[in-house]
Design an enzyme around this catalytic site. Structure first.
Site, PDB file in Angstrom:
ATOM      1  N   ASP A   1      -1.807   2.876 -11.037  1.00 30.94           N
ATOM      2  CA  ASP A   1      -0.790   2.426 -11.975  1.00 30.94           C
ATOM      3  C   ASP A   1      -1.336   2.540 -13.395  1.00 30.94           C
ATOM      4  O   ASP A   1      -2.558   2.533 -13.590  1.00 30.94           O
ATOM      5  CB  ASP A   1      -0.379   0.977 -11.689  1.00 30.94           C
ATOM      6  CG  ASP A   1       0.930   0.647 -12.382  1.00 30.94           C
ATOM      7  OD1 ASP A   1       1.995   1.015 -11.848  1.00 30.94           O
ATOM      8  OD2 ASP A   1       0.893   0.074 -13.485  1.00 30.94           O
TER       9      ASP A   1
ATOM     10  N   ARG B   1       1.796  -0.898   2.237  1.00 27.62           N
ATOM     11  CA  ARG B   1       1.682  -1.925   1.198  1.00 27.62           C
ATOM     12  C   ARG B   1       1.545  -3.300   1.836  1.00 27.62           C
ATOM     13  O   ARG B   1       0.758  -4.126   1.366  1.00 27.62           O
ATOM     14  CB  ARG B   1       2.920  -1.895   0.308  1.00 27.62           C
ATOM     15  CG  ARG B   1       2.906  -3.020  -0.735  1.00 27.62           C
ATOM     16  CD  ARG B   1       3.510  -2.594  -1.969  1.00 27.62           C
ATOM     17  NE  ARG B   1       3.818  -3.510  -3.030  1.00 27.62           N
ATOM     18  CZ  ARG B   1       3.454  -4.761  -3.214  1.00 27.62           C
ATOM     19  NH1 ARG B   1       2.757  -5.390  -2.313  1.00 27.62           N
ATOM     20  NH2 ARG B   1       3.798  -5.404  -4.290  1.00 27.62           N
TER      21      ARG B   1
END
Ligand code: CP3
Length: 356
Positions: free
Chosen positions: A81, A44
């Protein structure tokens, strides 16, 4: 012309969804890729923002595979997501570190009119590329799950502009201007259906629809804004891509779980942590393949309590009827990875319960 029946899958997760009481039960964990893993935090950081991670296939494939390497789960879930759908429709979406998602809240009819279902598939190209990459990269016995948020839950983020405690603004639309709210839900049904069909065409073998905030609605509104839209999406998948199982997750549905299953026609249903296992054996398992429902906080506390809660699910929901072991909600960032290893060992080494 007679149709040749599909060969039985070598993937335990798909066999369970096909109605087989597989032992040991197949297992994967909601939000299995995420901040509890140091390797996720490293990728990330390399990717920059959370949305960059979602929209860069090499990074998204990598973080999807990370939990499989550690735990050999029976299913991989596409790393993305639920809020990429509002983003694809043209709404501004940002993820601020430590703050969660922030959206430019929809305020009125004019904002609704700006949402454009025509741009969704083009926007999703990198996500679909991730699905295609994953279907080549995952082990042979691992199934690939595609997903989207359910219209109701996604609508709450679009109207509240982020997370909410009481969904007051969204409910005020749903109750006070159902005509307007129905337009938003219909837009989401179309966009989500297009997106999920495209995920299937890119290689997703099963679909999960997350309705995280389903439990916030009273019965009549649950039927209208949770059951009906998910039912329409599931029916479209059944008709356009027959044989691809859909799992619904109407979190907090309580005694309406059986109604949800019957009315949406989903093949699988994910039970949240509050659902009593013995009740689900009687009320839900005759209608659908179940999934769930260990409290994710057991994976934080660990130890004997985690083992006892794991065994309770193994003894009740598993063995006799098809069940997929999972959590009742997503894994939390403070989970020690060794507790997940302990869970996997417990499940994979468990003796099959003797039938009564
Ligand atoms: C409500 C919801 C969201 N996203 C999701 C839901 C439904 C399921 C649920 O209720 O848990 C679903 C989701 N989000 C994510 C996945 C990826 C796949 C997987 O399960 O491994 C999935 C399936 C990645 C993510 N989505 C998010 C992260 C953390 C982002 C980061 O790295 O900072 C991850 C790994 C961010 C996110 N995304 C969302 C919120 C509220 C937040 C912030 C809170 C949080 O950080 O957990 C919206």
């Amino acid at each position: 012309m007679s149709q040749t029946p599909a060969a039985p899958s070598s993937k335990p997760f798909l066999r369970a969804l096909g109605g087989e009481a597989v032992w040991p039960p197949p297992v994967w964990l909601m939000r299995q890729a995420g901040r509890y893993l140091p390797e996720y935090r490293a990728t990330r950081a390399d990717a920059g923002g959370f949305l960059d991670l979602c929209y860069t296939p090499d990074f998204a494939v990598e973080v999807t595979l990370q939990p499989l390497r550690r735990y050999n789960f029976d299913a991989a879930i596409l790393f993305s997501d639920i809020l990429v759908v509002p983003h694809a429709l043209g709404q501004h979406v940002a993820f601020k570190q430590g703050e969660g998602p922030v959206l430019d809240a929809l305020k009125d009819e004019a904002d609704l009119a700006k949402l454009d279902t025509g741009r969704v598939l083009d926007h999703m190209r990198p996500v679909l590329e991730t699905v295609a990459g994953l279907s080549k990269a995952i082990p042979e016995t691992t199934a690939l799950i595609g997903f989207a948020g359910a219209p109701w839950t996604v609508a709450t983020y679009m109207i509240e502009g982020g997370g909410s405690k009481d969904f007051a603004t969204t409910k005020a639309w749903a109750y006070g201007r159902p005509d307007l709210f129905a337009r938003l839900i219909d837009t989401l049904v179309t966009a989500t259906g297009d997106y999920l069909i495209a995920q299937i065409d890119a290689g997703a073998e099963a679909i999960q629809i997350f309705d995280t905030w389903a439990g916030a609605l009273p019965e009549a509104d649950f039927m209208r804004w949770v059951v009906d839209p998910i039912g329409r999406i599931a029916a479209r998948i059944r008709s356009e891509r027959p044989g691809v199982p859909v799992i619904g997750f109407p979190r907090g549905a309580g005694v309406l779980y059986p109604t949800f299953v019957r009315e949406t026609g989903v093949v699988g249903v994910s039970l949240d942590t509050s659902v009593p296992c013995d009740w689900a054996v009687e009320a839900v398992q005759p209608l659908a393949v179940t999934q769930g429902n260990l409290d994710p906080i057991h994976l934080v506390a660990g130890g004997d309590a985690q083992d006892a809660a794991t065994d309770h699910i193994l003894r009740t929901l598993c063995g006799k009827n098809p069940h997929i072991f999972n959590l009742g909600h997503g894994i939390v960032p403070q989970t020690p990875p060794e507790n997940v290893a302990r869970l996997m060992e417990r499940i994979r080494n468990a003796a099959r319960p003797v039938e009564a």
